[in-house]
Design an enzyme around this catalytic site. Structure first.
Site, PDB file in Angstrom:
ATOM      1  N   GLU A 107       0.812  -1.223   0.000  1.00  0.00           N
ATOM      2  CA  GLU A 107       0.000   0.000   0.000  1.00  0.00           C
ATOM      3  C   GLU A 107       0.840   1.265   0.000  1.00  0.00           C
ATOM      4  OE1 GLU A 107      -3.550   1.702   2.828  1.00  0.00           O
ATOM      5  OE2 GLU A 107      -3.616  -0.383   2.172  1.00  0.00           O
TER       6      GLU A 107
ATOM      7  N   ASP B  97      -2.950  -3.170   2.712  1.00  0.00           N
ATOM      8  CA  ASP B  97      -3.542  -3.436   4.029  1.00  0.00           C
ATOM      9  C   ASP B  97      -4.736  -4.379   3.885  1.00  0.00           C
ATOM     10  OD1 ASP B  97      -1.735  -1.951   5.374  1.00  0.00           O
ATOM     11  OD2 ASP B  97      -3.119  -0.408   6.072  1.00  0.00           O
TER      12      ASP B  97
ATOM     13  N   TYR C  71      -2.789  -5.462  13.528  1.00  0.00           N
ATOM     14  CA  TYR C  71      -3.501  -4.603  12.575  1.00  0.00           C
ATOM     15  C   TYR C  71      -4.374  -3.564  13.283  1.00  0.00           C
ATOM     16  CZ  TYR C  71      -6.385  -3.274   8.575  1.00  0.00           C
ATOM     17  OH  TYR C  71      -7.032  -2.562   7.594  1.00  0.00           O
TER      18      TYR C  71
END
Length: 600
Positions: free
Chosen positions: A7, A110, A313
């Site tokens: 990303e 992500d 995360y």
């Protein structure tokens, strides 16, 4: 050649390092048979109105309902107006050349809705047809990355995730573009009055609470308190009844006897379970209350800790973990034994049976709750350390024992009935981690109560007429607004019930910080100390839209639920048709409504 796309550059380089790929090229790295490239977040967006033939701001164009949406390269401001970002164009060309040569594409953006959208928009814009696989990980540690690459998923497993993200993107374009133009044109001002699918109901919540608070007329009420003495330990008892007039309360004061008779002593033990693990939203609330961080600051700090391999995360909406992750929790607790603040409680937990309240695989969504990874933090800035400690401390709290309290209520007769209450914590349990005061105890008149028995007579040392007044609901701060957004404005304190409503909230944990910042950037809302207050412009817009559906939190919350259903495989067509119908209706409403808008 296998091409891996991340990303952002920093993540792409970290993954490359895990594979031992060290050869740097323009816009990518390579080595060991792999090529690692990256986006810069959203390189592409849905094309602006003029690319569908809707030129200028014109009532005749409304509503703008493109038959098929196009993708457009991200724009930047220049002296000639908005132009394509040349850096984005260059990186897209690099990605295209790599994709053309690839034998396999691996998606490492992500692992969430926006990450999927970022990749798919690039993939479709470049008209790429090659199959791709998905790296789906909840941690950036070397071991998690390696394990993720051993268990790559077919790209098609995430088609419904993309469908949900794309529908969200389209609905935001349709509602935002049309509503903004309709209100701006009909108001006759030369201002751009931005409206949005999530932004406007959020503004409505802030304005409504502000006006309710501002217009609140306090109503006086009266109570009577007495002070009693048990072996030189004083405690206060107060009437339950709230008297409307001072005269009524004074009658009670006059009736108070020199002694008070203990009518009843009720002591009830109560177990207070530990809090659930943090998701992004609950962590942002905690960081705002304890450290004064904005939601955006917390997300930025947490993302940095994630990319530094220290936490899992960050953009998760889950407060639970599965049994597989729970199996690693004792080791994570072990790593905190030397922590200067939590070491003692980590040692306590290492020999205890862990509480499993936060363990429920059925409640884990795309990612589990936020946890430390076990990697040792080193020379963190004070702000990063504060967020890391909130994550680590919450893990210890969540797996700790219940807090055992004794709630005592004493009923006293002295011309009238008076009540004294107090809470004694017998076993601190999870409360020992941060050693913070119990919220319930803050409201109590007595820090502690003496041991008294039914039938005892105690001297009354003081009697007081208390003058009080009703209070309005407090103004929103970021913590209370984030909590309200979770439930589309419903006042729900129970954390499990609030969690059950998360799919019907306004926005998502990943987007709520941006919503608040957008309202501030638009000059609709401002920060005053810790509170969020509407500006004059924000109030003026609210006064026009407050009765229309665009300001209704529950309607938008239901759309968020629909988007989650699309993620689970529900029909895209039905949702898109509904949004188009809604867009047409709200555009017509705002073209009429804006004529009464006054912006100073």
């Amino acid at each position: 050649m296998k091409v891996i796309i991340a990303e952002k550059p920093s993540v792409g380089r970290e993954i490359a390092k895990v594979f031992g790929a060290t050869t740097k090229k323009d816009g990518y790295m390579e080595g060991k048979g792999y090529t690692f490239t990256w986006a810069f977040g959203h390189l592409l967006q849905l094309a602006p109105p003029q690319e569908y033939g809707f030129y200028g701001w014109n009532v005749q164009n409304l509503p703008m309902l493109p038959q098929k949406f196009k993708l457009s390269i991200r724009k930047i401001k220049s002296k000639d107006g908005m132009i394509e970002d040349p850096g984005v164009r260059k990186q897209l060309d690099i990605i295209k050349n790599l994709f053309d040569e690839a034998t396999e594409i691996i998606v490492a953006t992500d692992a969430g809705r926006e990450g999927e959208l970022i990749f798919r928009y690039i993939y479709y814009y470049l008209k790429c047809k090659k199959p791709f696989k998905r790296l789906w990980i909840s941690s950036q540690t070397d071991e998690a990355i390696k394990d993720g690459f051993r268990n790559l998923k077919p790209g098609s497993d995430y088609d419904t995730l993309f469908n949900s993200a794309h529908c969200r993107s389209q609905s935001d374009w349709l509602v935002g573009m049309n509503a903004t133009q309709a209100l701006s044109l009909s108001s006759g001002t030369r201002s751009v009055l931005s409206l949005g699918r999530v932004q406007t109901p959020t503004l409505a919540m802030i304005c409504s609470r502000y006006l309710e608070n501002k217009n609140f007329v306090p109503e006086p009420f009266y109570q009577v308190s007495i002070m009693l003495d048990k072996n030189e330990q004083l405690f206060k008892a107060v009437t339950d009844e709230k008297f409307k007039t001072k005269e009524e309360a004074q009658l009670i004061v006059d009736q108070v006897q020199p002694t008070g008779n203990i009518l009843n002593v009720e002591a009830k033990p109560r177990k207070e379970p530990p809090p659930l693990l943090h998701d992004l939203s609950s962590l942002q609330q905690e960081a705002n209350k304890k450290k004064g961080f904005t939601a955006d600051q917390t997300l930025t700090l947490l993302q940095n800790l994630y990319e530094s391999k220290l936490v899992t995360y960050p953009r998760t909406g889950s407060r639970y973990i599965g049994d597989d992750v729970f199996a690693g929790v004792p080791n994570l607790i072990e790593k905190l034994k030397d922590h200067p603040e939590f070491g003692k409680q980590a040692n306590v937990l290492s020999d205890a049976k862990l509480n499993k309240r936060s363990v429920n695989a059925k409640k884990v969504t795309d990612h589990h709750a936020i946890l430390p990874t076990g990697e040792s933090p080193y020379q963190l800035s004070p702000d990063k350390q504060a967020i890391y400690d909130l994550v680590a401390g919450r893990m210890l709290e969540a797996f700790h024992q219940d807090c055992i309290k004794e709630i005592t209520k004493i009923t006293v007769e002295s011309g009238a009935k008076f009540f004294a209450s107090g809470t004694v914590i017998g076993v601190a349990g999870w409360r020992a981690v941060f050693n913070e005061p119990d919220e319930e105890k803050k409201e109590e008149e007595n820090t502690s109560l003496p041991k008294v028995q039914q039938g005892e007579d105690l001297p009354v040392t003081e009697k007081t007429l208390l003058e009080k007044q009703t209070k309005p609901k407090p103004l929103y701060n970021e913590a209370s607004l984030l909590k309200a957004l979770e439930t589309a404005g419903k006042d729900i304190d129970d954390e499990e019930l609030r969690y059950a409503m998360k799919d019907s909230g306004l926005g998502t944990p990943a987007t709520r910080a941006a919503i608040i910042e957008t309202l501030i950037k638009r000059d609709y809302v401002m920060r005053e100390k810790k509170n969020l207050l509407p500006t004059q412009t924000g109030l003026a817009v609210y006064n026009v839209v407050k009765d229309y559906r665009i300001a209704q939190a529950e309607l938008t919350g239901n759309w968020e639920k629909r988007l989650e259903e699309i993620r689970s495989g529900a029909s895209v067509d039905g949702f898109q048709a509904e949004i188009r119908t809604y867009t047409t209706a709200i555009t017509q409403e705002l073209l009429l409504a804006g004529k009464g808008l006054l912006i100073k």
